[in-house]
Design an enzyme around this catalytic site. Structure first.
Site, short mmCIF file in Angstrom:
data_model
loop_
_atom_site.label_atom_id
_atom_site.label_comp_id
_atom_site.label_asym_id
_atom_site.label_seq_id
_atom_site.Cartn_x
_atom_site.Cartn_y
_atom_site.Cartn_z
N ARG A 34 29.65 53.60 35.88
CA ARG A 34 30.18 52.61 36.82
C ARG A 34 30.14 51.21 36.20
O ARG A 34 30.24 50.21 36.92
CB ARG A 34 29.36 52.65 38.11
CG ARG A 34 29.41 54.00 38.82
CD ARG A 34 28.70 53.94 40.16
NE ARG A 34 27.26 53.71 39.99
CZ ARG A 34 26.32 54.61 40.24
NH1 ARG A 34 26.66 55.83 40.64
NH2 ARG A 34 25.05 54.31 40.09
N ARG A 35 29.97 51.16 34.88
CA ARG A 35 29.83 49.88 34.18
C ARG A 35 30.93 49.64 33.15
O ARG A 35 30.75 48.90 32.20
CB ARG A 35 28.47 49.83 33.48
CG ARG A 35 27.29 50.03 34.43
CD ARG A 35 25.98 50.12 33.69
NE ARG A 35 24.86 50.30 34.61
CZ ARG A 35 23.59 50.45 34.21
NH1 ARG A 35 23.31 50.44 32.91
NH2 ARG A 35 22.64 50.63 35.11
N CYS B 150 43.34 33.69 35.26
CA CYS B 150 43.55 33.99 36.68
C CYS B 150 43.05 35.39 37.00
O CYS B 150 42.38 35.61 38.01
CB CYS B 150 45.02 33.86 37.04
SG CYS B 150 45.67 32.18 36.89
N ARG C 201 41.25 35.75 40.54
CA ARG C 201 40.74 34.60 41.31
C ARG C 201 41.87 33.88 42.01
O ARG C 201 41.69 33.25 43.07
CB ARG C 201 39.99 33.63 40.40
CG ARG C 201 40.85 32.96 39.36
CD ARG C 201 40.17 31.81 38.64
NE ARG C 201 41.04 31.23 37.64
CZ ARG C 201 41.97 30.30 37.88
NH1 ARG C 201 42.13 29.84 39.11
NH2 ARG C 201 42.72 29.84 36.90
N ASN D 41 51.43 40.87 36.65
CA ASN D 41 50.07 41.43 36.59
C ASN D 41 50.06 42.89 36.99
O ASN D 41 49.42 43.74 36.36
CB ASN D 41 49.13 40.64 37.50
CG ASN D 41 49.12 39.15 37.24
OD1 ASN D 41 49.01 38.35 38.16
ND2 ASN D 41 49.24 38.75 35.98
N HIS E 78 48.64 33.27 46.90
CA HIS E 78 49.41 32.13 47.39
C HIS E 78 50.88 32.18 47.01
O HIS E 78 51.27 32.82 46.03
CB HIS E 78 48.79 30.81 46.89
CG HIS E 78 48.64 30.73 45.40
ND1 HIS E 78 47.45 31.01 44.76
CD2 HIS E 78 49.53 30.41 44.43
CE1 HIS E 78 47.61 30.84 43.46
NE2 HIS E 78 48.86 30.49 43.25
N TYR F 259 53.99 29.40 46.47
CA TYR F 259 54.35 27.99 46.35
C TYR F 259 55.48 27.64 47.33
O TYR F 259 56.33 28.48 47.64
CB TYR F 259 54.77 27.66 44.92
CG TYR F 259 53.60 27.55 43.97
CD1 TYR F 259 52.85 26.38 43.89
CD2 TYR F 259 53.22 28.63 43.17
CE1 TYR F 259 51.76 26.28 43.05
CE2 TYR F 259 52.13 28.54 42.32
CZ TYR F 259 51.40 27.36 42.27
OH TYR F 259 50.32 27.27 41.44
#
Length: 282
Positions: free
Chosen positions: A146-147, A166, A186, A197, A227, A229
């Site tokens: 799990r690492r 990001c 983030r 992505n 978000h 724009y």
């Protein structure tokens, strides 16, 4: 792809307006997430054309471990990172470096420090650690771990970066002989960044799965500040009117990831709606 359209719709309906460093307001939601089953097709959006060539070139650039964009810009005529690079292509220790040569920064005195007075310190000395290489080794030898984590966040080097990452961390997880990947981001520009992505990390998951002898499973994605724009709103509303089409397929040559080239990725049956132009907020 319905999951993406649901994300767009939710942020437009439930987001709050915020100011940010670019000067262009965003409508934003906290901790949005979705997941896609990679066995049902390659998740390249069909409600607008996504530039597949740039997606794959960006992924291959991440694998190179470089602190500049010259391979992207000069050798492959791909300009998606130009806005954050210096004239000679330098972007600092961002994704490629952090994935493949994660630095333990040192000065001659053995202390970590960024450049002084806002200047980047190109003479940083470091030991290196190949995070992605270790992840692949773990998947081959200890797949139930799990690492199996790859981090792209290095607080001590933020001032050295053309753009702080990001997408800050991804984790591989094996279930029932399938390789899953969870990406934590983030900050996510829903109109421009998230489609890239989604496709990039899905392709990475498929390539790694093939190398370690597993089937692709799911790609899951959490976006802390999701978000839109202000100048992207109308384009996304147009996209919401479009009906998703059948997803394309992606075939990857059976090679270790470090031997892959663009020609080793074959996209088939991609029939998207026309592209929508969104300005980049820098």
């Amino acid at each position: 792809m319905k999951q993406y359209l649901d994300l767009v719709n939710n942020v437009l309906e439930n987001g709050v307006w915020k100011q940010n460093r670019t000067g262009i307001k965003t409508i934003s939601c906290f901790a949005e997430n979705y997941r896609v089953d990679l066995s049902k097709g390659f998740p390249l959006l069909t409600t607008k054309k996504v530039f597949y060539r740039s997606v794959i070139l960006e992924l291959l650039w991440y694998l190179r471990g470089e602190d500049h964009i010259r391979w992207l810009r000069d050798e492959n005529d791909c300009h998606i990172w130009d806005a954050w690079a210096e004239d000679d292509g330098y972007v600092g220790p961002i994704y490629p470096v952090l994935w493949r040569r994660f630095p333990y920064l040192k000065t001659d005195e053995g202390k970590s420090y960024p450049g002084k007075n806002g200047q980047k310190n190109r003479d940083w000395k470091y030991d290196e650690f190949d995070q992605l290489g270790r992840a692949i080794d773990q998947l081959k030898n200890n797949p139930n771990s799990r690492r199996i984590v790859v981090s792209a966040w290095h607080p001590g080097l933020l001032e050295e970066m053309g753009l702080p990452p990001c997408h800050v961390m991804y984790i591989f997880n094996v279930q029932n002989g399938k390789l899953n990947c969870h990406l934590t981001q983030r900050s996510g520009d829903i109109a421009l960044g998230i489609p890239f992505n989604l496709a990039c990390y899905s392709a990475l998951t498929m390539a790694v799965a093939q190398e370690v002898g597993l089937e692709p499973g799911e790609f899951a994605h959490t976006i802390v500040d999701a978000h839109i724009y202000e100048n992207h709103v109308e384009g996304l509303k147009e996209q919401l009117k479009r009906e998703p089409r059948e997803l394309p397929t992606l075939t990857i040559a059976e090679k270790p990831i470090d031997q892959l080239s663009f020609d080793d990725f074959e996209l088939a049956n991609y029939k998207p709606h026309p592209g929508i132009k969104f300005p980049v907020a820098v």
